[in-house]
Design a protein around this motif. Structure first.
Motif, PDB file in Angstrom:
ATOM      1  N   LEU A   1      -0.225 -11.230  -8.537  1.00 49.73           N
ATOM      2  CA  LEU A   1       0.252 -10.521  -7.350  1.00 49.73           C
ATOM      3  C   LEU A   1      -0.930 -10.029  -6.510  1.00 49.73           C
ATOM      4  O   LEU A   1      -2.006  -9.758  -7.034  1.00 49.73           O
ATOM      5  N   ASN A   2      -0.684  -9.894  -5.208  1.00 56.00           N
ATOM      6  CA  ASN A   2      -1.710  -9.423  -4.271  1.00 56.00           C
ATOM      7  C   ASN A   2      -2.951 -10.308  -4.256  1.00 56.00           C
ATOM      8  O   ASN A   2      -4.082  -9.833  -4.387  1.00 56.00           O
TER       9      ASN A   2
ATOM     10  N   LEU B   1       6.522 -11.405   0.975  1.00 53.74           N
ATOM     11  CA  LEU B   1       7.103 -10.054   0.961  1.00 53.74           C
ATOM     12  C   LEU B   1       7.198  -9.516  -0.463  1.00 53.74           C
ATOM     13  O   LEU B   1       6.956  -8.333  -0.711  1.00 53.74           O
ATOM     14  N   ILE B   2       7.536 -10.387  -1.416  1.00 51.64           N
ATOM     15  CA  ILE B   2       7.745  -9.889  -2.770  1.00 51.64           C
ATOM     16  C   ILE B   2       6.506 -10.003  -3.664  1.00 51.64           C
ATOM     17  O   ILE B   2       6.445  -9.343  -4.683  1.00 51.64           O
TER      18      ILE B   2
ATOM     19  N   GLN C   1       1.737  -6.825  -1.907  1.00 55.43           N
ATOM     20  CA  GLN C   1       1.983  -5.455  -1.464  1.00 55.43           C
ATOM     21  C   GLN C   1       0.810  -4.890  -0.664  1.00 55.43           C
ATOM     22  O   GLN C   1       0.941  -3.869  -0.013  1.00 55.43           O
ATOM     23  N   GLU C   2      -0.346  -5.545  -0.765  1.00 54.78           N
ATOM     24  CA  GLU C   2      -1.516  -5.017  -0.053  1.00 54.78           C
ATOM     25  C   GLU C   2      -1.602  -5.615   1.348  1.00 54.78           C
ATOM     26  O   GLU C   2      -1.498  -6.832   1.521  1.00 54.78           O
ATOM     27  N   GLU C   3      -1.841  -4.737   2.307  1.00 50.78           N
ATOM     28  CA  GLU C   3      -1.892  -5.155   3.710  1.00 50.78           C
ATOM     29  C   GLU C   3      -2.925  -6.255   3.943  1.00 50.78           C
ATOM     30  O   GLU C   3      -2.721  -7.155   4.754  1.00 50.78           O
TER      31      GLU C   3
ATOM     32  N   ARG D   1      -1.418  -9.714   3.727  1.00 52.25           N
ATOM     33  CA  ARG D   1      -0.133 -10.007   4.376  1.00 52.25           C
ATOM     34  C   ARG D   1      -0.248 -11.098   5.442  1.00 52.25           C
ATOM     35  O   ARG D   1      -1.209 -11.111   6.203  1.00 52.25           O
TER      36      ARG D   1
ATOM     37  N   VAL E   1       5.405 -11.320   7.840  1.00 56.53           N
ATOM     38  CA  VAL E   1       5.633  -9.976   7.298  1.00 56.53           C
ATOM     39  C   VAL E   1       5.088  -8.946   8.291  1.00 56.53           C
ATOM     40  O   VAL E   1       5.664  -7.884   8.488  1.00 56.53           O
TER      41      VAL E   1
END
Lengths: 292, 420
Positions: free
Chosen positions: A154-155, A231-232, A235-237, A240, A244
């Motif tokens: 993730l991220n 999106l899922i 979580q870190e800007e 992105r 999103v």
């Protein structure tokens, strides 16, 4: 059959162009609306929507919406992320999927028919149905990076790229295209002593410009428009992508002028990419059409 | 010996360093893209981090439209942060689903808070908000004077019959496109937030709050049917724009004079004040028989179940509940501060302030949306039913179908943990 007089031909040509121009206008109107309204203050934009003024550069025009869009959201970061993720995925996808298709078409191995059928069957499975299982998988996957062993993707950029590299549609496109290439070319190369890699690299791929362009454009659009997956999993800007990022502009009072400016900005890479490959794309569509 | 001393020194320095190290806490917030809100929340985080040495909060902001999905996905992936913000009516669902843990703060701190910002579920406090939001009937003094309409008060709001007569009178004047704007263009949470209090004023509700086991009799009983018929008549008689309302008209129609009265929230009030100034009036909801009602509860802070440091997370939340931050948020984004003392510090909500009436409305008329994990489904069912009835569907059939859908969801989820 009676020949058409020059007068009749002229009328037919004029009608044909008129219809084509009308169709072109229908397709270009949304883009025109977006561009024109990106230059207008929100109040004027809302007032203009019910008239033709919405498509014209009239009224209080400025680049303020663009300036405000950059203030509201890290637009540059979002565009960079999307271009990077899309670019890497498109290149990797064309390579992996063309190799897979090459294997299905030119190599003789047990079960290739069944496996190709299974791959094609994945075309009818909507991504939404596998999003959650895929999320659970990538959240537990290991990765050996600069910081040693890490658990969970993730991220990261890789979580936005790797699951999207291979897909049934791109493999199918290559399979169909390769099937129509003259098999004599491959046989001649093999007789001359070329390895399978050399056949792929030096014989097949140089002839595959149209399908590469088609695959690239279709993949580009899918990747550039990604919303649910990033999106899922992000979580870190800083990771992105653009779609999103569009959410940054939908506050209680939507700044529609900024929305139009942001949309205009994020449309530029898509237009540039399409224009760069337009000729090959049309050639591919045309060749498909002739055969069909 | 020298080596031993060096080693001891190193260990001591290490321990001393370890003892003073701050524990990192992650926080997620829904306000990405809102410049004012981002500035305020960043300021609170910076102030908290500077105020002590035990905890260091880092903030990640999300676009509001994507926030809930991101949290649910992160919960599935085991990636929740320490501190979450959560929309009030969604909180019971997240607590029930195990995304949140009870909030370990001293509850005397929130004794003076409005009811809306306090998030209780199953008898425990899970979340607290810095602000509330309220809805009012917005109109102009000049309109009421011109048509000889009584100005309602908190003590004596318009009755349902009086309200209907007023709408008919305004409609007959032909001066407005519609006498009332309910905001049908604002789909989503606006429907249950803004319209279920009208149903409650008729005596109905989305679900039976005594048991939370069924909507039967509440959403399709006599009171609900009367509400449904009235609701449908508003659209049938051309009193208010329907579901096809242009969002631009929702945003600007009242300010452009297309509508005589708007059912709108305090967040839109400052824009209206700019247009109409002293002529603008914020009025209480009509009383349809069971008292005037408006919605309550907005975004709140809670501690995620994944947090290994609930004490640190709670320390941050308690820090954020200071009046100065409540007032700063209110001044910045126009929402109602959670305490009277904070309200007194604001420009809009202090006594005599242009929006002070919203604080009183929130205190006197606010009703929480159903406090149940099933609300997230019930809200969508209610929204669809309201839209269908507005579009001409049979009232009784539509409400019966909505009850069936809600009851089936409750059953599927074994009652959502409510003790029957």
């Amino acid at each position: 059959m009676a020949a058409l007089s020059p007068g009749n031909q002229g009328v037919r040509l004029a009608v044909r162009y008129l219809v084509l121009i009308l169709i072109a206008l229908i397709f270009i109107f949304p883009l025109l609306f977006m561009l024109m309204n990106s230059l207008k203050p929100t109040e004027q934009l809302l007032a203009d929507t019910s008239s033709l003024r919405a498509f014209l550069p009239v009224g209080d025009l400025s680049l303020d919406n663009y300036v405000d869009a950059f203030k509201r959201a890290p637009v540059g970061t979002f565009v960079f992320n999307s271009v990077l993720v899309t670019g890497v995925t498109v290149i990797a996808s064309l390579f992996i999927c063309s190799l897979a298709a090459f294997s299905f078409v030119f190599l003789d191995w047990v079960g290739r028919g069944i496996l190709l059928s299974i791959i094609l069957a994945t075309l009818i499975i909507p991504f939404e149905t596998i999003a959650i299982p895929l999320l659970l998988i990538v959240s537990k996957l290991p990765w050996f990076g600069l910081n040693g062993l890490e658990i969970g993707w993730l991220n990261t950029y890789r979580v936005q790229i790797i699951p999207w590299i291979a897909d049934g549609l791109t493999i199918f496109l290559f399979v169909q295209y390769f099937k129509d290439l003259p098999s004599e070319l491959v046989e001649a190369a093999r007789v001359e002593g070329a390895s399978w890699w050399q056949v792929y690299r030096r014989v097949i791929m140089p002839l595959s410009g149209p399908v590469l362009a088609t695959g690239a454009i279709l993949k580009f659009l899918v990747m550039y428009n990604q919303y649910l997956w990033p999106l899922i999993v992000v979580q870190e800007e800083s990771y992105r992508p653009v779609m999103v990022g569009l959410g940054y502009f939908f506050q209680l009072n939507v700044a529609w002028g900024e929305v139009m400016a942001y949309l205009s900005l994020i449309t530029l890479p898509v237009l540039a990419f399409y224009l760069a490959l337009q000729r090959a794309f049309i050639a591919s569509i045309a060749s498909t059409g002739v055969k069909g | 010996m020298r080596k031993l001393a060096l080693l001891a020194g190193t260990i001591f320095i290490g321990l001393a360093h370890g003892a003073s190290a701050e524990t990192a806490l992650k926080m997620w917030y829904h306000g990405a893209g809102n410049e004012v809100e981002s500035k305020l929340i960043n300021q609170i985080v910076a102030d908290f981090n500077a105020s002590q040495d035990d905890w260091s909060v880092s903030l990640e902001s999300f676009p509001q439209g994507a926030y809930n999905d991101s949290v649910v996905a992160a919960a599935l992936a085991g990636n929740l942060p320490d501190i979450l913000d959560v929309d009030g009516p969604v909180m019971p669902n997240w607590a029930w689903a195990g995304y949140l843990q009870p909030l370990p703060i001293d509850e005397s701190v929130i004794a003076d808070f409005l009811p809306g910002p306090k998030g209780y579920w199953d008898g425990k406090l899970y979340s607290v908000g810095l602000w509330d939001a309220a809805v009012a009937l917005v109109t102009r003094k000049s309109i009421l004077e011109k048509y000889g309409i009584r100005t309602p008060t908190l003590d004596k709001p318009w009755t349902g019959a009086e309200f209907n007569e007023i709408l008919a009178k305004l409609k007959a004047s032909g001066d407005f496109e519609y006498p009332l704007d309910l905001g049908m263009a604002w789909t989503g949470e606006w429907y249950p937030y803004a319209f279920s209090p009208l149903l409650q004023s008729f005596g109905g509700d989305i679900v039976d709050r005594d048991t939370y086991a069924s909507a039967d009799g509440k959403l399709n009983g006599d009171a609900a049917l009367a509400f449904g018929e009235w609701w449908q008549s508003l659209f049938k008689d051309g009193m208010t724009p329907g579901t096809s309302q242009d969002p631009a008209d929702r945003d600007n129609g009242f300010n452009e004079g297309k509508y005589a009265i708007a059912w709108n929230g305090n967040w839109a009030a400052t824009g209206m004040l700019k247009v109409y100034g002293d002529d603008l009036l914020f009025l209480p909801a009509p009383d349809f028989g069971s008292g005037p009602k408006i919605g309550a509860a907005s975004w709140q802070f809670g501690v995620s179940s994944a947090s290994k440091h609930p004490d640190g997370a709670a320390a941050f939340i308690e820090f954020a509940l200071q009046d100065k931050y409540l007032a700063a948020f209110s001044d910045g984004i126009g929402l109602i501060p959670a305490t009277p003392t904070a309200a007194a510090m604001t420009e809009n909500y202090k006594e005599g302030g242009p929006l002070a009436v919203f604080f009183d409305l929130s205190k006197a008329q606010a009703v929480l949306r159903p406090v149940t994990p099933g609300y997230v489904v019930q809200a969508k069912v209610f929204e669809k039913a309201m839209a269908d009835i507005a579009n001409g569907a049979d009232v009784a059939d539509t409400l019966d179908a909505a009850v069936d859908e809600i009851d089936s969801d409750i059953e599927k989820n074994q009652g959502y943990g409510h003790q029957s």
